[in-house]
Design an enzyme around this catalytic site. Structure first.
Site, PDB file in Angstrom:
ATOM      1  N   CYS A 109       4.950 -24.583 -15.786  1.00  0.00           N
ATOM      2  CA  CYS A 109       4.614 -25.508 -14.783  1.00  0.00           C
ATOM      3  C   CYS A 109       3.620 -26.770 -15.420  1.00  0.00           C
ATOM      4  O   CYS A 109       3.360 -27.822 -14.561  1.00  0.00           O
ATOM      5  CB  CYS A 109       3.586 -24.896 -13.482  1.00  0.00           C
ATOM      6  SG  CYS A 109       4.486 -23.290 -12.955  1.00  0.00           S
ATOM      7  N   HIS A 233      -0.747 -29.057 -10.154  1.00  0.00           N
ATOM      8  CA  HIS A 233       0.412 -28.394 -10.035  1.00  0.00           C
ATOM      9  C   HIS A 233       0.281 -27.743  -8.828  1.00  0.00           C
ATOM     10  O   HIS A 233      -0.803 -27.159  -8.304  1.00  0.00           O
ATOM     11  CB  HIS A 233       0.276 -27.191 -11.113  1.00  0.00           C
ATOM     12  CG  HIS A 233       1.474 -26.183 -10.899  1.00  0.00           C
ATOM     13  ND1 HIS A 233       2.848 -26.629 -10.416  1.00  0.00           N
ATOM     14  CD2 HIS A 233       1.255 -25.025 -10.911  1.00  0.00           C
ATOM     15  CE1 HIS A 233       3.360 -25.312 -10.205  1.00  0.00           C
ATOM     16  NE2 HIS A 233       2.547 -24.405 -10.612  1.00  0.00           N
ATOM     17  N   ASN A 263       6.337 -24.027  -4.718  1.00  0.00           N
ATOM     18  CA  ASN A 263       6.159 -24.252  -6.213  1.00  0.00           C
ATOM     19  C   ASN A 263       7.427 -24.067  -6.777  1.00  0.00           C
ATOM     20  O   ASN A 263       8.033 -23.483  -6.961  1.00  0.00           O
ATOM     21  CB  ASN A 263       5.272 -22.835  -6.741  1.00  0.00           C
ATOM     22  CG  ASN A 263       5.093 -22.845  -8.105  1.00  0.00           C
ATOM     23  OD1 ASN A 263       5.551 -23.710  -8.646  1.00  0.00           O
ATOM     24  ND2 ASN A 263       4.208 -21.929  -8.401  1.00  0.00           N
TER      25      ASN A 263
HETATM   26  N1  ACO Z   1       3.793 -10.835   2.829  1.00  0.00           N
HETATM   27  C1  ACO Z   1       2.886  -9.963   3.345  1.00  0.00           C
HETATM   28  N2  ACO Z   1       2.099  -9.367   2.546  1.00  0.00           N
HETATM   29  C2  ACO Z   1       2.102  -9.336   1.262  1.00  0.00           C
HETATM   30  C3  ACO Z   1       2.930 -10.290   0.355  1.00  0.00           C
HETATM   31  C4  ACO Z   1       3.652 -11.301   1.614  1.00  0.00           C
HETATM   32  N3  ACO Z   1       4.413 -12.080   1.077  1.00  0.00           N
HETATM   33  N4  ACO Z   1       2.797 -10.169  -0.577  1.00  0.00           N
HETATM   34  C5  ACO Z   1       1.840  -9.404  -1.038  1.00  0.00           C
HETATM   35  N5  ACO Z   1       1.325  -8.781   0.123  1.00  0.00           N
HETATM   36  C6  ACO Z   1       0.373  -7.705   0.373  1.00  0.00           C
HETATM   37  C7  ACO Z   1       0.220  -7.031  -0.801  1.00  0.00           C
HETATM   38  O1  ACO Z   1       1.302  -5.881  -1.213  1.00  0.00           O
HETATM   39  C8  ACO Z   1      -1.233  -6.465  -0.551  1.00  0.00           C
HETATM   40  O2  ACO Z   1      -1.249  -5.401   0.076  1.00  0.00           O
HETATM   41  P1  ACO Z   1      -2.003  -4.139  -0.190  1.00  0.00           P
HETATM   42  O3  ACO Z   1      -3.570  -4.403   0.066  1.00  0.00           O
HETATM   43  O4  ACO Z   1      -1.486  -3.133   0.958  1.00  0.00           O
HETATM   44  O5  ACO Z   1      -1.782  -3.729  -1.577  1.00  0.00           O
HETATM   45  C9  ACO Z   1      -1.811  -7.596   0.114  1.00  0.00           C
HETATM   46  O6  ACO Z   1      -0.812  -8.474   0.889  1.00  0.00           O
HETATM   47  C10 ACO Z   1      -2.866  -8.427  -0.678  1.00  0.00           C
HETATM   48  O7  ACO Z   1      -2.044  -8.792  -1.657  1.00  0.00           O
HETATM   49  P2  ACO Z   1      -2.744  -9.510  -2.997  1.00  0.00           P
HETATM   50  O8  ACO Z   1      -1.859  -9.619  -4.123  1.00  0.00           O
HETATM   51  O9  ACO Z   1      -4.209  -9.411  -3.067  1.00  0.00           O
HETATM   52  O10 ACO Z   1      -2.771 -11.052  -2.263  1.00  0.00           O
HETATM   53  P3  ACO Z   1      -3.575 -12.370  -2.767  1.00  0.00           P
HETATM   54  O11 ACO Z   1      -4.509 -12.966  -1.757  1.00  0.00           O
HETATM   55  O12 ACO Z   1      -3.954 -12.328  -4.179  1.00  0.00           O
HETATM   56  O13 ACO Z   1      -2.498 -13.404  -2.676  1.00  0.00           O
HETATM   57  C11 ACO Z   1      -0.865 -14.486  -4.079  1.00  0.00           C
HETATM   58  C12 ACO Z   1      -1.391 -13.291  -3.256  1.00  0.00           C
HETATM   59  C13 ACO Z   1      -0.846 -15.638  -3.072  1.00  0.00           C
HETATM   60  C14 ACO Z   1       0.497 -14.355  -4.854  1.00  0.00           C
HETATM   61  C15 ACO Z   1      -2.073 -14.968  -5.006  1.00  0.00           C
HETATM   62  O14 ACO Z   1      -2.470 -13.920  -5.752  1.00  0.00           O
HETATM   63  C16 ACO Z   1      -1.829 -16.342  -5.525  1.00  0.00           C
HETATM   64  O15 ACO Z   1      -1.580 -17.232  -5.165  1.00  0.00           O
HETATM   65  N6  ACO Z   1      -1.832 -16.000  -7.058  1.00  0.00           N
HETATM   66  C17 ACO Z   1      -1.381 -17.240  -7.839  1.00  0.00           C
HETATM   67  C18 ACO Z   1       0.162 -17.177  -7.811  1.00  0.00           C
HETATM   68  C19 ACO Z   1       0.768 -18.411  -8.554  1.00  0.00           C
HETATM   69  O16 ACO Z   1       0.228 -19.650  -8.364  1.00  0.00           O
HETATM   70  N7  ACO Z   1       1.744 -18.078  -9.508  1.00  0.00           N
HETATM   71  C20 ACO Z   1       2.572 -19.099 -10.157  1.00  0.00           C
HETATM   72  C21 ACO Z   1       1.644 -20.245 -11.017  1.00  0.00           C
HETATM   73  S1  ACO Z   1       2.501 -20.643 -12.554  1.00  0.00           S
HETATM   74  C22 ACO Z   1       3.719 -21.175 -11.965  1.00  0.00           C
HETATM   75  O17 ACO Z   1       3.855 -21.807 -11.164  1.00  0.00           O
HETATM   76  C23 ACO Z   1       4.975 -20.851 -12.852  1.00  0.00           C
END
Ligand code: ACO
Length: 310
Positions: A109, A233, A263
């Site tokens: 990214c 980004h 993204n």
């Molecule tokens: N819908 C509903 N629930 C979900 C989903 C979904 N799509 N995905 C995960 N969950 C659940 C999980 O299973 C978890 O359940 P549990 O507590 O029963 O285990 C709960 O939601 C919380 O999950 P977390 O992973 O703690 O959620 P978080 O608040 O961290 O959000 C997210 C997840 C959005 C992915 C966040 O961590 C994030 O944005 N991280 C950065 C990701 C990113 O930017 N990646 C790319 C960057 S680099 C590039 O662009 C190539």
């Protein structure tokens, strides 16, 4: 001094819109969850990396008022080349009717920002004009059953024509880095789909964005108060807001398009740049901080004093 001037820009998105509700009808998720955790409402899916790059590149050439024979090099930032060999940049070159050097760049990214910095080096080496493109079809490497990742990633492209100028130019400072110790946080094996430790990405993204931005601002001799616009980004609205807060830059200076693009990795910074330019948000002589981070984990930032009429 030899510098870089951005003289043209363009973007391209697939027609096919996939909303959060569309995803919620197929996997266990909801519009509320995705919106609250990411800021994404919909994304565009379809096409090929070359198609989007050609469309964005053509728009950038038109805007710059240059003909294909005036481009000396195309740098295509992508993590999703259409084929293993040759570089997708060669397909784009052919599609745009260019006769020049062409290569792909993979810095995830951060790729478009790496591409701009690379272009500056080529201009300093004597080239006149470089086409820098970020283009992706991340939908082709997403597991559409994996709710952790499929809600995030999407397709599209953005491009810029950059020209040599015999003064400081637009690009006043930059930073590039990578920390291979964090490659476990986001990767796709050859032929496989994206696997992500979302929390690790989140935590480190905020740290590396801050560091990259500070390094670029220091090189440019500016402070956060001097920055008029941040083009980050487009991964997650919470990462963007947390990064702005740490930098001491009001988050309303951040340009965001992720609500309708998702993204798009290397395409996300130029897509946001073009959106802001077309909306008349960026003006001549304003200071623009671009900052990317991504798989690797890479990060990159540039400080630009915008010189083109918008
Ligand atoms: N819908 C509903 N629930 C979900 C989903 C979904 N799509 N995905 C995960 N969950 C659940 C999980 O299973 C978890 O359940 P549990 O507590 O029963 O285990 C709960 O939601 C919380 O999950 P977390 O992973 O703690 O959620 P978080 O608040 O961290 O959000 C997210 C997840 C959005 C992915 C966040 O961590 C994030 O944005 N991280 C950065 C990701 C990113 O930017 N990646 C790319 C960057 S680099 C590039 O662009 C190539």
């Amino acid at each position: 001094m030899t510098g870089l001037r951005i003289t043209g820009w363009g973007s391209a998105l697939p027609d096919n819109i996939v909303t959060n509700a569309d995803l919620a009808s197929r996997i266990d998720t909801s519009d509320d969850w995705i919106t609250e955790r990411t800021g994404i409402k919909e994304r565009r899916i379809g096409g090929t990396t070359a198609e989007h790059a050609i469309n964005a590149g053509r728009a950038a050439l038109d805007k710059a008022g240059v003909t294909p024979d005036q481009i000396d090099l195309i740098i295509l930032a992508t993590t999703t080349p259409d084929r293993q060999v040759p570089a997708t940049a060669s397909t784009v070159q052919q599609g745009l009717g260019l006769s020049c050097g062409a290569f792909d760049l993979n810095a995830a990214c951060s790729g478009f920002v790496y591409g701009l910095v690379g272009a500056l080096g080529f201009l300093k080496s004597g080239l006149d004009r470089v086409l820098v493109v970020g283009s992706e079809t991340l939908s082709t490497i997403v597991d559409w059953e994996d709710r952790n990742t499929c809600i995030l990633f999407a397709d599209g492209a953005g491009a810029a024509v950059v020209e040599r100028t015999e003064d400081d130019g637009d690009l006043l400072g930059f930073s590039m880095s990578s920390d291979g110790n964090l490659e476990y946080a986001l990767f796709a094996e050859r032929g496989g789909t994206l696997e992500m430790d979302g929390r690790a990405v989140f935590k480190n993204a905020v740290l590396v964005m801050e560091k990259a931005a500070h390094e670029a601002m220091e090189m440019a001799g500016v402070t956060p108060d001097d920055i008029d616009h941040v083009i980050p980004h487009q991964a997650n609205i919470r990462i963007i807001e947390a990064s702005c807060k740490r930098l001491g830059i009001p988050s309303d200076k951040a340009i965001t398009v992720l609500d309708y693009t998702g993204n798009t990795s290397s395409a996300s910074v130029p897509l946001a740049m073009v959106d802001a330019l077309e909306a008349g948000r960026i003006h001549k002589d304003e200071m623009v901080l671009m900052v990317g981070f991504g798989a690797g984990m890479t990060s990159a930032a540039t400080v630009l004093r915008w010189s083109a009429d918008t």
